[in-house]
Design a protein around this motif. Sequence first.
Motif, mmCIF file in Angstrom:
data_model
loop_
_atom_site.group_PDB
_atom_site.id
_atom_site.type_symbol
_atom_site.label_atom_id
_atom_site.label_comp_id
_atom_site.label_asym_id
_atom_site.label_seq_id
_atom_site.Cartn_x
_atom_site.Cartn_y
_atom_site.Cartn_z
ATOM 1 N N GLU A 138 -2.049 -13.320 1.230
ATOM 2 C CA GLU A 138 -2.312 -11.876 1.275
ATOM 3 C C GLU A 138 -2.236 -11.333 2.698
ATOM 4 O O GLU A 138 -1.730 -10.235 2.927
ATOM 5 C CB GLU A 138 -3.682 -11.567 0.664
ATOM 6 C CG GLU A 138 -3.770 -11.786 -0.839
ATOM 7 C CD GLU A 138 -2.838 -10.874 -1.622
ATOM 8 O OE1 GLU A 138 -2.668 -9.706 -1.229
ATOM 9 O OE2 GLU A 138 -2.267 -11.339 -2.623
ATOM 10 N N THR A 139 -2.726 -12.087 3.661
ATOM 11 C CA THR A 139 -2.715 -11.601 5.050
ATOM 12 C C THR A 139 -1.305 -11.562 5.629
ATOM 13 O O THR A 139 -1.066 -10.864 6.623
ATOM 14 C CB THR A 139 -3.614 -12.470 5.950
ATOM 15 O OG1 THR A 139 -3.202 -13.840 5.866
ATOM 16 C CG2 THR A 139 -5.065 -12.373 5.525
ATOM 17 N N ALA A 140 -0.385 -12.309 5.018
ATOM 18 C CA ALA A 140 0.999 -12.293 5.489
ATOM 19 C C ALA A 140 1.741 -11.026 5.057
ATOM 20 O O ALA A 140 2.827 -10.721 5.583
ATOM 21 C CB ALA A 140 1.735 -13.524 4.978
ATOM 22 N N ARG A 141 1.163 -10.296 4.093
ATOM 23 C CA ARG A 141 1.792 -9.069 3.624
ATOM 24 C C ARG A 141 1.579 -7.929 4.639
ATOM 25 O O ARG A 141 0.642 -7.972 5.444
ATOM 26 C CB ARG A 141 1.197 -8.661 2.268
ATOM 27 C CG ARG A 141 1.449 -9.658 1.162
ATOM 28 C CD ARG A 141 0.656 -9.295 -0.098
ATOM 29 N NE ARG A 141 1.027 -7.971 -0.605
ATOM 30 C CZ ARG A 141 0.391 -7.358 -1.595
ATOM 31 N NH1 ARG A 141 -0.675 -7.933 -2.168
ATOM 32 N NH2 ARG A 141 0.785 -6.170 -2.006
ATOM 33 N N PRO A 142 2.416 -6.911 4.621
ATOM 34 C CA PRO A 142 2.201 -5.754 5.509
ATOM 35 C C PRO A 142 0.858 -5.097 5.211
ATOM 36 O O PRO A 142 0.348 -5.144 4.087
ATOM 37 C CB PRO A 142 3.365 -4.821 5.157
ATOM 38 C CG PRO A 142 4.407 -5.706 4.541
ATOM 39 C CD PRO A 142 3.658 -6.789 3.827
ATOM 40 N N LYS A 143 0.276 -4.468 6.235
ATOM 41 C CA LYS A 143 -1.009 -3.791 6.073
ATOM 42 C C LYS A 143 -0.889 -2.676 5.041
ATOM 43 O O LYS A 143 0.077 -1.914 5.030
ATOM 44 C CB LYS A 143 -1.466 -3.210 7.416
ATOM 45 C CG LYS A 143 -2.790 -2.463 7.347
ATOM 46 C CD LYS A 143 -3.206 -1.930 8.716
ATOM 47 C CE LYS A 143 -4.511 -1.154 8.629
ATOM 48 N NZ LYS A 143 -4.948 -0.639 9.953
ATOM 49 N N ILE A 144 -1.881 -2.579 4.165
ATOM 50 C CA ILE A 144 -1.935 -1.542 3.147
ATOM 51 C C ILE A 144 -3.029 -0.566 3.527
ATOM 52 O O ILE A 144 -4.160 -0.975 3.799
ATOM 53 C CB ILE A 144 -2.192 -2.151 1.753
ATOM 54 C CG1 ILE A 144 -1.057 -3.116 1.386
ATOM 55 C CG2 ILE A 144 -2.328 -1.048 0.701
ATOM 56 C CD1 ILE A 144 -1.322 -3.933 0.134
ATOM 57 N N SER A 145 -2.712 0.698 3.568
ATOM 58 C CA SER A 145 -3.666 1.710 4.017
ATOM 59 C C SER A 145 -4.004 2.690 2.899
ATOM 60 O O SER A 145 -3.262 2.831 1.924
ATOM 61 C CB SER A 145 -3.096 2.485 5.217
ATOM 62 O OG SER A 145 -2.823 1.618 6.292
ATOM 63 N N TRP A 146 -5.124 3.368 3.053
ATOM 64 C CA TRP A 146 -5.597 4.363 2.092
ATOM 65 C C TRP A 146 -5.279 5.758 2.625
ATOM 66 O O TRP A 146 -5.515 6.060 3.799
ATOM 67 C CB TRP A 146 -7.104 4.217 1.890
ATOM 68 C CG TRP A 146 -7.700 5.233 0.960
ATOM 69 C CD1 TRP A 146 -8.405 6.356 1.304
ATOM 70 C CD2 TRP A 146 -7.646 5.214 -0.461
ATOM 71 N NE1 TRP A 146 -8.795 7.039 0.181
ATOM 72 C CE2 TRP A 146 -8.339 6.350 -0.930
ATOM 73 C CE3 TRP A 146 -7.076 4.346 -1.393
ATOM 74 C CZ2 TRP A 146 -8.480 6.651 -2.279
ATOM 75 C CZ3 TRP A 146 -7.218 4.640 -2.738
ATOM 76 C CH2 TRP A 146 -7.909 5.777 -3.176
ATOM 77 N N LYS A 147 -4.761 6.599 1.745
ATOM 78 C CA LYS A 147 -4.492 7.992 2.105
ATOM 79 C C LYS A 147 -5.620 8.859 1.565
ATOM 80 O O LYS A 147 -5.869 8.858 0.353
ATOM 81 C CB LYS A 147 -3.147 8.435 1.532
ATOM 82 C CG LYS A 147 -1.954 7.650 2.062
ATOM 83 C CD LYS A 147 -0.657 8.089 1.392
ATOM 84 C CE LYS A 147 0.522 7.266 1.905
ATOM 85 N NZ LYS A 147 1.794 7.650 1.223
#
Length: 632
Positions: A138-147
Amino acid sequence: MPDLWKVVGGSDKGGILVREGESTKSTQASERLASGAIVEQVTLTGDRLCYKLLKGAGPKEGWISTRLKGLELAIRISAKELERWVEPPAPAADKANSSEGAAAGLPEPEAFAQAVAKPAPKQEKHVDERIAARCKKETARPKISWKPVDVEWVDKNHMKRAPGVFYGLEFPWNEDMLLEFGAKWLTKAFHAAGTLDPSNAVTEIVKVKRHVFGNNGGKTLFEVMYKRPEPHLHTKLFAKYPFDMTDMKQRSDSVAQRVYKQPQDFTEVNFYRLMEVNIPFRTPKYYYGDISNESTNFILITEQVPFDDPGTEEPLAPFQIEGPYDKAMDPMLRGPAFEYYYILVKKGAIMAALHKTGKLAPQTLLDQFDNTSAKNKESFGMHSGITGDAMFQAKLKLAATFMFDVASKIFPPESQEPSFRDTWLNTMRLVNAYAAEHYFWRHGAHPDYVAFTHQNLNVDNAFFWRDEEGKLDAGIFDWGNQRAMSLGHMFYWWVYTAEWETLRDHTHPLIDFFIDTFHKHGGPQLDKKTFFTMFIITALEHNASIVPAVSLIFKMCPKKQFETITSRKDDRIFKAIDGKSTCRVYLHCWCNILQMFSEWSAAEILDQWVFEHTQPPFSFSQKDMKVLYQEG
């Protein structure tokens, strides 16, 4: 070993009387000996005990009565029992003390009550490797942010079945939908999260039970069966989702959860998804979680904590899980309340220290969560006007009418004095006017006092057990709103629902314990005065945040009812209302904070802070309260 005694009386009076001599007519000490204090026996004559204080608040020595009119005021305790009452300074056996273990990610027991009672089974190592591998992926994935979203957005979209931001699946957000989606969906979800082997499957949901407990969403206990049962797979699971927007009793809580508290639920799921392996103490095992930025619905599925407390006075077996407990109900705890707070503070201090020393998790992982000390000063919104609620004055007038007129009987008697009224009103205006300034001071101006640890270490966010020797330990859950922020601020939110007697007698020792534990585990040395000021300002900030809630209190308990309510523990405001403890907690904390004015000079502490910080080096704008609040 000397004879030891524990004070058990006087909890409703601030402790028991202490006199200078053996005679009950000798001079009385100016202080009482606090309930919960541990003393060493010097001389015992009948029921009169000459003591030396070992732990707790009160005179260092003197004479007390161990019994009065048939009631026990102090009881003997053994050496083993002493270890229960006096908190140990971070024993080496605590798994979080190991920097190697903390960095590597410590294995979680797969069934709490059993795993802590005996050596871990062989497969536990493989379980931990699975969790570590899942987190690494999971940490290897791009950062996911909240809008960020607003109320209009939520009203428009909350009924949509939309994919989650983490795994891209549509998901259920209540127990009816959980049954509708069924075992096939659970299999797909657990596969996507990496918590179930691709060759295995959930075959059936066999039992579902709604469980309303707490203030942060709907909750369900359910059981499943697997195609291939394995020791590390839990059949008893727990699901949490948002309050129901379509239920008028839940709508205001649902809006608050989705809008005003955002991204609380996003961060909880994200924390479990990324950092389960880094948590330095026991926490329920993660199975799946996701949230939709479109609908704002979410779901979190973990193992079910095996609460196994019958609620009787009979002692529990070693490692049997106590509770569950609720906020502002410390008399329900099986042991002395302060014992539980020492355990929680210890957990929070160790996790914070691991963060400060770089042993909690890689910085690239922590960068996925907010750090208030890394924000630009300008982003805190400080200016020469009111930096809090611009409509605060009108809300304060309603709160004052409630406190000094409608519900005056439930508040501390000293708070009803005319001079106190003026002090409280002025302090609330001041804390609101300087809201951004003191928020920046606590969270942005002192990096040493900012760390990544649990935000809300209350007894209702933990599960407790005792070992064979009676020593208390705890696991932690509810990881919403995870970020690095002020330790003095978080400390308040760890203890804020304790009974006033516990706060009065143990806040200063608990702060000393936190500072010492934090430093022993590698954190910087903190100044107690600064820390306590942060604690007090956070309490005053909390009181100001309760001010607008009077209208909500009247929705939970009609205004007319307060004509006959004479105690904060009246069932009409003390018991859970619509499954939530909101009313009880609001009033409990309000009363506690008012006691801080009398006992700890809270108003003077804020006044001094304003005086000092409108001078260099901070030079915050000096604010004229009469002008800002349009007073004559």
